[in-house]
Design a protein around this motif. Structure first.
Motif, PDB file in Angstrom:
ATOM      1  N   GLY A 187      56.967  39.975  73.888  1.00 45.42           N
ATOM      2  CA  GLY A 187      57.757  40.689  72.894  1.00 45.42           C
ATOM      3  C   GLY A 187      57.274  40.388  71.498  1.00 45.42           C
ATOM      4  N   ARG A 188      58.156  39.833  70.704  1.00 48.86           N
ATOM      5  CA  ARG A 188      57.841  39.626  69.301  1.00 48.86           C
ATOM      6  C   ARG A 188      56.955  38.393  69.091  1.00 48.86           C
ATOM      7  NH1 ARG A 188      63.399  40.331  66.128  1.00 48.86           N
ATOM      8  NH2 ARG A 188      61.961  40.304  64.357  1.00 48.86           N
ATOM      9  N   THR A 189      56.506  38.165  67.878  1.00 54.43           N
ATOM     10  CA  THR A 189      55.558  37.103  67.560  1.00 54.43           C
ATOM     11  C   THR A 189      56.087  35.747  67.988  1.00 54.43           C
ATOM     12  OG1 THR A 189      54.880  38.397  65.645  1.00 54.43           O
ATOM     13  CG2 THR A 189      54.162  36.117  65.747  1.00 54.43           C
ATOM     14  N   PHE A 190      55.412  35.167  68.948  1.00 52.75           N
ATOM     15  CA  PHE A 190      55.877  33.937  69.582  1.00 52.75           C
ATOM     16  C   PHE A 190      55.988  32.782  68.593  1.00 52.75           C
ATOM     17  CE2 PHE A 190      56.856  31.309  73.033  1.00 52.75           C
ATOM     18  CZ  PHE A 190      56.030  30.186  73.055  1.00 52.75           C
ATOM     19  N   THR A 191      55.044  32.681  67.664  1.00 52.01           N
ATOM     20  CA  THR A 191      55.027  31.534  66.762  1.00 52.01           C
ATOM     21  C   THR A 191      56.206  31.524  65.801  1.00 52.01           C
ATOM     22  OG1 THR A 191      53.544  32.773  65.318  1.00 52.01           O
ATOM     23  CG2 THR A 191      52.539  31.213  66.845  1.00 52.01           C
ATOM     24  N   ASN A 192      56.908  32.630  65.661  1.00 51.81           N
ATOM     25  CA  ASN A 192      58.077  32.683  64.784  1.00 51.81           C
ATOM     26  C   ASN A 192      59.338  32.141  65.433  1.00 51.81           C
ATOM     27  OD1 ASN A 192      56.658  33.822  62.690  1.00 51.81           O
ATOM     28  ND2 ASN A 192      57.137  35.919  63.279  1.00 51.81           N
ATOM     29  N   PHE A 193      59.227  31.808  66.707  1.00 53.96           N
ATOM     30  CA  PHE A 193      60.412  31.407  67.457  1.00 53.96           C
ATOM     31  C   PHE A 193      60.369  29.931  67.840  1.00 53.96           C
ATOM     32  CE2 PHE A 193      62.791  35.253  68.216  1.00 53.96           C
ATOM     33  CZ  PHE A 193      61.878  36.221  67.861  1.00 53.96           C
ATOM     34  N   ALA A 194      61.508  29.282  67.650  1.00 46.98           N
ATOM     35  CA  ALA A 194      61.705  27.966  68.231  1.00 46.98           C
ATOM     36  C   ALA A 194      62.100  28.156  69.686  1.00 46.98           C
ATOM     37  CB  ALA A 194      62.797  27.206  67.487  1.00 46.98           C
ATOM     38  N   MET A 195      61.565  27.310  70.542  1.00 45.91           N
ATOM     39  CA  MET A 195      61.830  27.383  71.966  1.00 45.91           C
ATOM     40  C   MET A 195      62.582  26.141  72.417  1.00 45.91           C
ATOM     41  SD  MET A 195      60.423  30.265  72.581  1.00 45.91           S
ATOM     42  CE  MET A 195      60.548  30.262  74.376  1.00 45.91           C
TER      43      MET A 195
END
Length: 122
Positions: A26-34
């Motif tokens: 989906g959206r830009t992975f690096t913008n998300f905390a997991m």
């Protein structure tokens, strides 16, 4: 939207190891905390570990020194390495994502994977 697919659960003996993986699309992975959460029968969902897009990590006291989370931003994956597993680690484990900063509050995460069962038993 972010889609999360969790894998790697199973049955392991006390003292054993398992590695969970979560693939994101989906959206830009690096913008998300997991983050990783777990939920045992009859208990509330519990924070396990989290990692930001830049790699800053946090881990619950109950698993510190035994569990480690990591991410591969090029592959859009996050992993949870679980060592020295105990029966009390038995739960359904969930991968979750939220925008930018990490949190240990389940309610603050917008996206969830389907969960994978981890059973620690002799």
């Amino acid at each position: 939207q972010v889609q999360l697919v969790t894998s790697g659960g199973g049955v392991v003996q006390p003292g054993g190891s398992l590695r969970l993986s979560c693939a994101a699309s989906g959206r830009t992975f690096t913008n998300f905390a997991m983050a990783w959460f777990r939920q045992a029968p009859g208990k509330e969902r519990e924070f396990v570990a989290a990692i930001t897009g830049r790699g800053a990590k946090s881990v619950a006291h109950s698993v510190k020194g035994r569990f480690t989370t990591s991410r591969d931003n090029a592959a859009n994956t996050v992993n949870l390495q679980m060592n020295s597993l105990k029966p009390e680690d038995t739960a359904v484990y969930y991968c979750a994502a939220r925008w930018y900063s990490s949190s240990n509050s389940a309610s603050s995460y917008n996206y969830w994977g389907q969960g994978t069962q981890v059973t620690v038993s002799s």
